[in-house]
Enzyme design. Structure first.
Site, PDB file in Angstrom:
ATOM      1  N   HIS A 219       0.870  -1.194   0.000  1.00  0.00           N
ATOM      2  CA  HIS A 219       0.000   0.000   0.000  1.00  0.00           C
ATOM      3  C   HIS A 219       0.905   1.242   0.000  1.00  0.00           C
ATOM      4  O   HIS A 219       1.769   1.357  -0.865  1.00  0.00           O
ATOM      5  CB  HIS A 219      -0.913  -0.113   1.233  1.00  0.00           C
ATOM      6  CG  HIS A 219      -2.066   0.829   1.288  1.00  0.00           C
ATOM      7  ND1 HIS A 219      -2.439   1.673   0.280  1.00  0.00           N
ATOM      8  CD2 HIS A 219      -2.975   1.064   2.294  1.00  0.00           C
ATOM      9  CE1 HIS A 219      -3.505   2.371   0.642  1.00  0.00           C
ATOM     10  NE2 HIS A 219      -3.848   2.024   1.870  1.00  0.00           N
ATOM     11  N   HIS A 258      -2.100  -2.562  -9.715  1.00  0.00           N
ATOM     12  CA  HIS A 258      -3.158  -2.021  -8.855  1.00  0.00           C
ATOM     13  C   HIS A 258      -4.325  -2.987  -8.782  1.00  0.00           C
ATOM     14  O   HIS A 258      -4.633  -3.659  -9.766  1.00  0.00           O
ATOM     15  CB  HIS A 258      -3.658  -0.663  -9.391  1.00  0.00           C
ATOM     16  CG  HIS A 258      -4.328   0.142  -8.354  1.00  0.00           C
ATOM     17  ND1 HIS A 258      -5.658  -0.022  -8.037  1.00  0.00           N
ATOM     18  CD2 HIS A 258      -3.851   1.097  -7.510  1.00  0.00           C
ATOM     19  CE1 HIS A 258      -5.965   0.807  -7.051  1.00  0.00           C
ATOM     20  NE2 HIS A 258      -4.892   1.494  -6.721  1.00  0.00           N
ATOM     21  N   ASP A 315       2.244   5.515  -6.656  1.00  0.00           N
ATOM     22  CA  ASP A 315       3.476   5.561  -5.864  1.00  0.00           C
ATOM     23  C   ASP A 315       4.756   5.613  -6.700  1.00  0.00           C
ATOM     24  O   ASP A 315       5.831   5.804  -6.145  1.00  0.00           O
ATOM     25  CB  ASP A 315       3.534   4.354  -4.909  1.00  0.00           C
ATOM     26  CG  ASP A 315       2.469   4.466  -3.847  1.00  0.00           C
ATOM     27  OD1 ASP A 315       2.174   5.593  -3.431  1.00  0.00           O
ATOM     28  OD2 ASP A 315       1.902   3.431  -3.459  1.00  0.00           O
TER      29      ASP A 315
HETATM   30  N1  CMC Z   1       5.319  -6.222 -10.621  1.00  0.00           N
HETATM   31  C1  CMC Z   1       5.278  -7.404 -11.281  1.00  0.00           C
HETATM   32  N2  CMC Z   1       4.184  -8.200 -11.311  1.00  0.00           N
HETATM   33  C2  CMC Z   1       3.099  -7.747 -10.660  1.00  0.00           C
HETATM   34  C3  CMC Z   1       3.072  -6.531  -9.979  1.00  0.00           C
HETATM   35  C4  CMC Z   1       4.248  -5.749  -9.979  1.00  0.00           C
HETATM   36  N3  CMC Z   1       4.308  -4.565  -9.332  1.00  0.00           N
HETATM   37  N4  CMC Z   1       1.863  -6.348  -9.425  1.00  0.00           N
HETATM   38  C5  CMC Z   1       1.146  -7.419  -9.744  1.00  0.00           C
HETATM   39  N5  CMC Z   1       1.886  -8.278 -10.478  1.00  0.00           N
HETATM   40  C6  CMC Z   1       1.472  -9.580 -11.027  1.00  0.00           C
HETATM   41  C7  CMC Z   1       1.545 -10.637  -9.937  1.00  0.00           C
HETATM   42  O1  CMC Z   1       2.801 -11.226  -9.873  1.00  0.00           O
HETATM   43  C8  CMC Z   1       0.432 -11.569 -10.358  1.00  0.00           C
HETATM   44  O2  CMC Z   1       0.909 -12.350 -11.425  1.00  0.00           O
HETATM   45  P1  CMC Z   1       0.391 -13.879 -11.612  1.00  0.00           P
HETATM   46  O3  CMC Z   1      -1.089 -13.777 -11.845  1.00  0.00           O
HETATM   47  O4  CMC Z   1       1.146 -14.380 -12.790  1.00  0.00           O
HETATM   48  O5  CMC Z   1       0.717 -14.587 -10.332  1.00  0.00           O
HETATM   49  C9  CMC Z   1      -0.628 -10.621 -10.926  1.00  0.00           C
HETATM   50  O6  CMC Z   1       0.092  -9.467 -11.384  1.00  0.00           O
HETATM   51  C10 CMC Z   1      -1.654 -10.183  -9.888  1.00  0.00           C
HETATM   52  O7  CMC Z   1      -0.948  -9.629  -8.789  1.00  0.00           O
HETATM   53  P2  CMC Z   1      -1.505  -9.621  -7.304  1.00  0.00           P
HETATM   54  O8  CMC Z   1      -0.411  -9.176  -6.404  1.00  0.00           O
HETATM   55  O9  CMC Z   1      -2.180 -10.923  -6.992  1.00  0.00           O
HETATM   56  O10 CMC Z   1      -2.629  -8.502  -7.454  1.00  0.00           O
HETATM   57  P3  CMC Z   1      -3.368  -7.729  -6.291  1.00  0.00           P
HETATM   58  O11 CMC Z   1      -4.548  -7.067  -6.877  1.00  0.00           O
HETATM   59  O12 CMC Z   1      -3.565  -8.602  -5.111  1.00  0.00           O
HETATM   60  O13 CMC Z   1      -2.250  -6.665  -5.829  1.00  0.00           O
HETATM   61  C11 CMC Z   1      -0.874  -4.803  -5.704  1.00  0.00           C
HETATM   62  C12 CMC Z   1      -2.215  -5.338  -6.191  1.00  0.00           C
HETATM   63  C13 CMC Z   1      -0.902  -3.289  -5.786  1.00  0.00           C
HETATM   64  C14 CMC Z   1      -0.664  -5.207  -4.249  1.00  0.00           C
HETATM   65  C15 CMC Z   1       0.260  -5.363  -6.575  1.00  0.00           C
HETATM   66  O14 CMC Z   1       0.115  -4.885  -7.886  1.00  0.00           O
HETATM   67  C16 CMC Z   1       1.641  -5.028  -6.031  1.00  0.00           C
HETATM   68  O15 CMC Z   1       2.132  -5.719  -5.136  1.00  0.00           O
HETATM   69  N6  CMC Z   1       2.290  -3.926  -6.546  1.00  0.00           N
HETATM   70  C17 CMC Z   1       3.581  -3.532  -6.031  1.00  0.00           C
HETATM   71  C18 CMC Z   1       3.411  -2.733  -4.749  1.00  0.00           C
HETATM   72  C19 CMC Z   1       2.787  -1.380  -5.006  1.00  0.00           C
HETATM   73  O16 CMC Z   1       3.205  -0.651  -5.878  1.00  0.00           O
HETATM   74  N7  CMC Z   1       1.783  -1.023  -4.189  1.00  0.00           N
HETATM   75  C20 CMC Z   1       1.081   0.245  -4.306  1.00  0.00           C
HETATM   76  C21 CMC Z   1      -0.346   0.015  -4.618  1.00  0.00           C
HETATM   77  S1  CMC Z   1      -1.275   1.348  -5.315  1.00  0.00           S
HETATM   78  C22 CMC Z   1      -1.126   2.756  -4.349  1.00  0.00           C
HETATM   79  C23 CMC Z   1      -1.237   2.543  -2.885  1.00  0.00           C
HETATM   80  O17 CMC Z   1      -2.092   1.823  -2.383  1.00  0.00           O
HETATM   81  O18 CMC Z   1      -0.401   3.109  -2.198  1.00  0.00           O
END
Ligand code: CMC
Length: 365
Positions: A219, A258, A315
């Site tokens: 987050h 996201h 971010d």
């Molecule tokens: N880099 C590479 N792959 C990614 C990323 C990323 N940043 N984010 C998601 N994926 C892939 C993930 O590996 C998965 O692939 P697969 O289906 O092959 O296993 C797929 O996309 C779905 O990812 P998830 O983590 O299950 O998706 P989610 O909706 O649970 O998570 C998220 C969303 C924001 C937590 C995630 O995109 C993430 O961890 N991003 C990096 C951390 C980040 O930048 N967080 C800030 C979020 S937005 C602003 C805020 O809240 O502050």
């Protein structure tokens, strides 16, 4: 058997009047107004909009801003609480502790009437920047500064942090950062605040729940992670290989992806423009070029080749901006919180106004 949806993905948990996200088309509105329009207002106007439901007229804004400015000072007890912190922690941890101390001195602490909650809101919004800036100054061996009531929310924060009045562009960018991050529907930290409010616990406790949730790297903590990531890349040529290595090792690229947006996050586009403006004004575009190369590589490798909707989120380019502003990475999440507190409060007020305890079930296995 009721289907369990892991992470409550796409579950609609409640109705809100505060904001609207269209994740397919990259649209974000606060109280019906598009983020691209809101970003040109002062933070105080947007804060008023979130709390009260409509934009202020000139007199309403002047009254609201004066109340906020009058509440910026923190008392000696809170300064002492900051002095007792372990300065290896993030400013976010200090903020959480000091907000808790702040609640002890407030006679309104356990008064959950609307009027008392508005009084507490003013203190919280006004004092977050003072607490973060004071923590940073004491940590760096300086005395905290008194706030300057002639300055806007953003300019005053930078003044209290750095001890000098910021330039026009930098002030504008700080205000815009607070606006862009002020509200985002039922994100994890906002949900936390609403859960706490739904028990009819006090507003301070709800905000402290939000702070704890925002800190995580999935987050708001992603902003600090982005800054640390940028430190590891020396040039835009290195950036491409850096991203390729992360992908090959199945690691996430911080500041990308996201839960709701399946296209460009509209805030990210605005942040990108601001980062470019700052880079050009400082005649130092190296960092911006590194960031753009990271973005282009992620889009090519994950969006175009693997068909995954992994775009820059709020971010990524904000982390770039913080580096241009000279902010320490350990300040990043607390600066996010300075903007977000208005949204949290708006959601708590909405929750209190039509409360139902938030208490889902778990299947025992
Ligand atoms: N880099 C590479 N792959 C990614 C990323 C990323 N940043 N984010 C998601 N994926 C892939 C993930 O590996 C998965 O692939 P697969 O289906 O092959 O296993 C797929 O996309 C779905 O990812 P998830 O983590 O299950 O998706 P989610 O909706 O649970 O998570 C998220 C969303 C924001 C937590 C995630 O995109 C993430 O961890 N991003 C990096 C951390 C980040 O930048 N967080 C800030 C979020 S937005 C602003 C805020 O809240 O502050």
């Amino acid at each position: 058997m009721v289907e369990i949806i892991k992470g409550l993905q796409d579950v609609i948990a409640l109705e809100t009047h505060i904001s609207y996200i269209d994740g397919e088309n990259g649209i974000l509105r606060y109280r019906g107004i598009d983020i691209n329009d809101l970003v040109n207002l002062p933070y105080d106007s947007v804060s008023y909009l979130l709390l009260k439901g409509s934009l202020p007229d000139v007199t309403e804004l002047a009254t609201f801003s004066k109340k906020l400015k009058d509440e910026r000072v923190i008392n000696e007890n809170l300064i002492q609480a900051i002095r007792t912190c372990n300065f290896n922690i993030e400013a976010m941890d200090a903020l959480r502790t000091v907000v808790s101390h702040m609640s002890h001195c407030d006679p309104d602490l356990n008064d959950n009437s609307h009027d008392a909650n508005i009084r507490k809101s003013t203190k919280l919004i006004s004092r977050f920047p003072t607490i973060v800036a004071s923590f940073s100054r004491i940590k760096n061996g300086y005395e905290p500064l008194m706030p300057d009531t002639n300055l806007s929310h953003g300019a005053n924060f930078l003044y209290m942090l750095n001890g000098e009045k910021p330039e026009k562009t930098v002030t504008e960018i700080m205000e815009k950062d607070f606006i862009l991050i002020a509200e985002h529907e039922l994100n994890a930290s906002t949900f936390s605040t609403r859960i706490t409010a739904s028990t009819l616990s006090d507003l301070y406790s709800a905000i402290i729940s939000g702070l704890g949730t925002l800190k995580g790297p999935l987050h708001g903590g992603a902003r600090m992670a982005v800054m640390n990531m940028l430190d590891e890349v020396d040039s835009s040529d290195d950036a491409e290989q850096y991203v390729m290595d992360l992908i090959e090792n199945h690691q996430k690229i911080m500041g990308f992806g996201h839960r709701v947006y399946k296209t460009y996050d509209p805030r990210s586009n605005i942040y990108k423009g601001l980062a470019k403006k700052l880079a050009e004004e400082k005649s130092d575009t190296t960092l911006y070029e590194i960031a753009e190369r990271i973005e282009n590589t992620v889009i090519r490798e994950l969006v175009e080749k693997r068909n995954k909707p992994i775009y820059p989120n709020a971010d990524f380019y904000s982390g770039v901006i913080y580096k241009y502003l000279g902010l320490h990475p350990k300040l990043a999440t607390s600066v996010f919180a300075i903007g977000r507190v208005s949204g949290w409060i708006a959601h708590c007020l909405e929750q209190y106004s039509d409360n139902k305890l938030i208490r889902p079930r778990a299947r025992s296995v």
